[in-house]
Motif scaffolding. Structure first.
Motif, PDB file in Angstrom:
ATOM      1  N   THR A 119       0.707  -1.112   0.213  1.00 52.72           N
ATOM      2  CA  THR A 119      -0.019   0.156  -0.318  1.00 52.72           C
ATOM      3  C   THR A 119       0.859   1.538   0.019  1.00 52.72           C
ATOM      4  O   THR A 119       2.501   0.583  -0.266  1.00 52.72           O
ATOM      5  N   ARG A 120       0.366   2.110  -0.402  1.00 51.82           N
ATOM      6  CA  ARG A 120       1.211   3.540   0.117  1.00 51.82           C
ATOM      7  C   ARG A 120       1.597   3.732   0.712  1.00 51.82           C
ATOM      8  O   ARG A 120       2.946   4.341   1.287  1.00 51.82           O
ATOM      9  N   HIS A 121       0.929   3.443   2.503  1.00 48.51           N
ATOM     10  CA  HIS A 121       1.737   3.963   3.623  1.00 48.51           C
ATOM     11  C   HIS A 121       2.593   2.782   4.112  1.00 48.51           C
ATOM     12  O   HIS A 121       3.204   3.311   4.371  1.00 48.51           O
ATOM     13  N   ARG A 122       1.925   1.835   3.872  1.00 52.94           N
ATOM     14  CA  ARG A 122       3.717   0.580   3.401  1.00 52.94           C
ATOM     15  C   ARG A 122       5.045   1.016   2.779  1.00 52.94           C
ATOM     16  O   ARG A 122       5.814   0.847   3.338  1.00 52.94           O
ATOM     17  N   LEU A 123       4.751   2.157   1.752  1.00 51.13           N
ATOM     18  CA  LEU A 123       5.672   2.830   0.775  1.00 51.13           C
ATOM     19  C   LEU A 123       6.081   3.614   1.596  1.00 51.13           C
ATOM     20  O   LEU A 123       8.024   3.805   1.833  1.00 51.13           O
ATOM     21  N   GLY A 124       5.200   4.816   1.739  1.00 55.35           N
ATOM     22  CA  GLY A 124       6.308   6.237   3.011  1.00 55.35           C
ATOM     23  C   GLY A 124       6.974   5.244   3.948  1.00 55.35           C
ATOM     24  O   GLY A 124       8.646   5.636   3.704  1.00 55.35           O
ATOM     25  N   VAL A 125       5.876   4.886   5.161  1.00 60.99           N
ATOM     26  CA  VAL A 125       7.232   4.410   5.713  1.00 60.99           C
ATOM     27  C   VAL A 125       8.282   3.337   5.403  1.00 60.99           C
ATOM     28  O   VAL A 125       9.956   3.687   6.421  1.00 60.99           O
ATOM     29  N   SER A 126       8.042   2.715   4.426  1.00 54.12           N
ATOM     30  CA  SER A 126       9.514   1.798   3.911  1.00 54.12           C
ATOM     31  C   SER A 126      10.182   3.302   3.396  1.00 54.12           C
ATOM     32  O   SER A 126      11.801   2.769   3.964  1.00 54.12           O
ATOM     33  N   LEU A 127      10.661   4.223   2.925  1.00 44.71           N
ATOM     34  CA  LEU A 127      10.989   4.958   2.334  1.00 44.71           C
ATOM     35  C   LEU A 127      12.112   5.206   3.631  1.00 44.71           C
ATOM     36  O   LEU A 127      13.203   5.930   3.359  1.00 44.71           O
ATOM     37  N   LEU A 128      11.088   5.795   4.475  1.00 40.53           N
ATOM     38  CA  LEU A 128      11.387   6.084   5.586  1.00 40.53           C
ATOM     39  C   LEU A 128      12.742   5.711   5.945  1.00 40.53           C
ATOM     40  O   LEU A 128      13.815   6.117   6.676  1.00 40.53           O
ATOM     41  N   PHE A 129      12.667   3.984   6.316  1.00 41.45           N
ATOM     42  CA  PHE A 129      13.327   3.215   6.907  1.00 41.45           C
ATOM     43  C   PHE A 129      14.542   3.511   6.230  1.00 41.45           C
ATOM     44  O   PHE A 129      16.116   3.615   6.793  1.00 41.45           O
ATOM     45  N   LEU A 130      14.011   3.423   4.940  1.00 38.54           N
ATOM     46  CA  LEU A 130      15.953   3.150   3.893  1.00 38.54           C
ATOM     47  C   LEU A 130      16.784   4.377   3.666  1.00 38.54           C
ATOM     48  O   LEU A 130      17.489   4.366   4.314  1.00 38.54           O
ATOM     49  N   MET A 131      16.108   5.687   3.638  1.00 34.48           N
ATOM     50  CA  MET A 131      16.674   7.147   3.633  1.00 34.48           C
ATOM     51  C   MET A 131      17.255   7.274   4.982  1.00 34.48           C
ATOM     52  O   MET A 131      18.743   7.502   5.274  1.00 34.48           O
ATOM     53  N   ASN A 132      17.487   6.478   6.203  1.00 33.51           N
ATOM     54  CA  ASN A 132      17.911   6.493   7.979  1.00 33.51           C
ATOM     55  C   ASN A 132      18.559   5.776   7.387  1.00 33.51           C
ATOM     56  O   ASN A 132      19.738   5.968   7.583  1.00 33.51           O
ATOM     57  N   GLY A 133      18.376   4.655   7.084  1.00 31.55           N
ATOM     58  CA  GLY A 133      19.622   3.438   6.822  1.00 31.55           C
ATOM     59  C   GLY A 133      20.562   4.214   6.048  1.00 31.55           C
ATOM     60  O   GLY A 133      22.719   4.470   5.619  1.00 31.55           O
TER      61      GLY A 133
END
Length: 396
Positions: A18-32
């Protein structure tokens, strides 16, 4: 039912992506990605400020102190404003911190920059984990393991690009380039991050900390899960090189094998948890990590030890994501508060363990350390019933 039972008012699961799953996954990707980009900068940072190894060690300790200071603050703000607001605000403030580190011309400027970098990555960590819990509830699916896999992927990309970019365009160019990349990830994520409901009625108690034992026990699980991970990261290569006679190139395979299996199992972990439930998954993971660490500890050659570390990676992969999901679903406690306690306790193990392990290894050898570490995961195994909160079961 193995999956979460209270996540959706409709009682049905959403689609897998879902778009919300994509959103939070991108936050994890950015932080990492930001964290991975810091690693290649350390040698230049130390040389620019003329830091000795001990002085650099103290500044790296400042990074950990910043995280431990900011994490509880983030938890209380999540209770007031919701995880979306705190995630996005901390991510936006976090963006320029590597520029500050690159521009620091004095030791004190470097200390302040590293403190802010560590503090804001810790605050963002709590907030994005809380948002992942909210998305799990909304989707009625486990997503925490794959979120942590995206963090690992971001770290790999950041570390992999860092050395090349520093060589190609210089320290300042590297800092600007990675900041732009992180900004693009944040811009894409921004409209897709789930807006969850604040919990002002469940803010931090007057004493400043939760008074019930549950968050502290789950925090202990996170702490005991993360100490072996830090031990393999910091001491695995030295163990292979000094005690098992591995070559310099082969010694790097300790963490490489561990990271490979951990990343793969984190991407698979959500499907496994949806199928078998958090308790069963955690018990399997604990058992695998115990077996892997024991194999590494008793190995008489580097190949056997590398196999042991790979098996440990299978086990450790989903232990922390499950603990974080459980922290965000504790009954009667706002997700941000529970997560701030558990993340702070968990990451304090990464902060304290390396020096403690070094002291112990100096007297007993690293093989003894790796034979002791499985006892920590035996404790996690004994406490595994508490992982039911990760499935939203939520009843004491």
């Amino acid at each position: 039912m193995n999956g979460p039972t209270t996540f959706s008012p409709t009682g049905t699961r959403s689609s897998y992506l879902t778009r919300h799953r994509l959103g939070v996954s991108l936050l994890f990707l950015m932080n990492g990605f930001m964290m991975g980009s810091w690693a290649p900068k350390i040698p230049e940072f130390a040389a620019r400020l003329s830091l000795s190894e001990s002085a650099l060690g103290l500044i790296i300790l400042v990074f950990g102190i910043g995280s431990l200071v900011f994490m509880p603050i983030a938890g209380s703000q999540i209770a007031r404003f919701g995880s979306r607001t705190v995630s996005l605000v901390t991510a936006a403030i976090f963006l320029p911190t590597l520029l500050f580190i690159s521009w620091a011309g004095t030791v004190w400027a470097g200390v302040i920059a590293v403190f802010l970098f560590g503090g804001l990555t810790g605050a963002m960590d709590v907030a994005m984990n809380a948002n992942a819990v909210a998305v799990e509830r909304d989707m009625r699916r486990a997503i925490m393991s794959s979120c942590h896999a995206f963090w690992s992927l971001g770290g790999l990309i950041g570390a992999g690009l860092g050395g090349y970019l520093i060589t190609a365009i210089g320290v300042q160019g590297h800092a600007i380039a990675l900041t732009v990349i992180a900004l693009v990830l944040l811009v894409i994520a921004w409209p897709r991050v789930l807006a969850d409901r604040p919990h002002p009625e469940e803010e931090r108690p007057k004493g400043g900390l939760p008074l019930t034992p549950l968050p502290w026990i789950i925090g202990l699980m996170a702490l005991f899960s993360m100490i072996p991970e830090g031990a393999i990261l910091d001491w695995g290569a030295l163990y292979l090189r000094n005690e098992l006679g591995a070559s310099v190139s082969q010694s790097g395979f300790a963490f490489a094998a561990f990271s490979m299996t951990m990343a793969a199992m984190r991407f698979a972990g959500d499907l496994v948890r949806d199928r078998f439930g958090a308790v069963t998954t955690l018990r399997f993971c604990s058992a695998m990590s115990i077996i892997g660490l024991l194999i590494a500890g008793v190995a008489d050659n580097s190949t056997i030890a590398i196999i042991g570390f790979a098996i440990a990676g299978i086990g450790i992969s989903n232990m922390v994501p499950i603990a974080f999901s459980a922290a965000g679903n504790m009954p009667g406690l706002a997700p941000g508060i529970g997560l701030s306690v558990v993340t702070t306790m968990g990451y304090s193990g990464i902060l304290v363990a390396p020096s403690a392990i070094g002291f112990i290894a100096e007297h007993t050898g690293l093989a003894s350390v790796f034979l002791f570490l499985p006892l920590l995961h035996v404790v996690v195994l004994l406490l595994s019933r508490l992982a039911r909160h990760a499935d939203g079961a939520g009843k004491e």
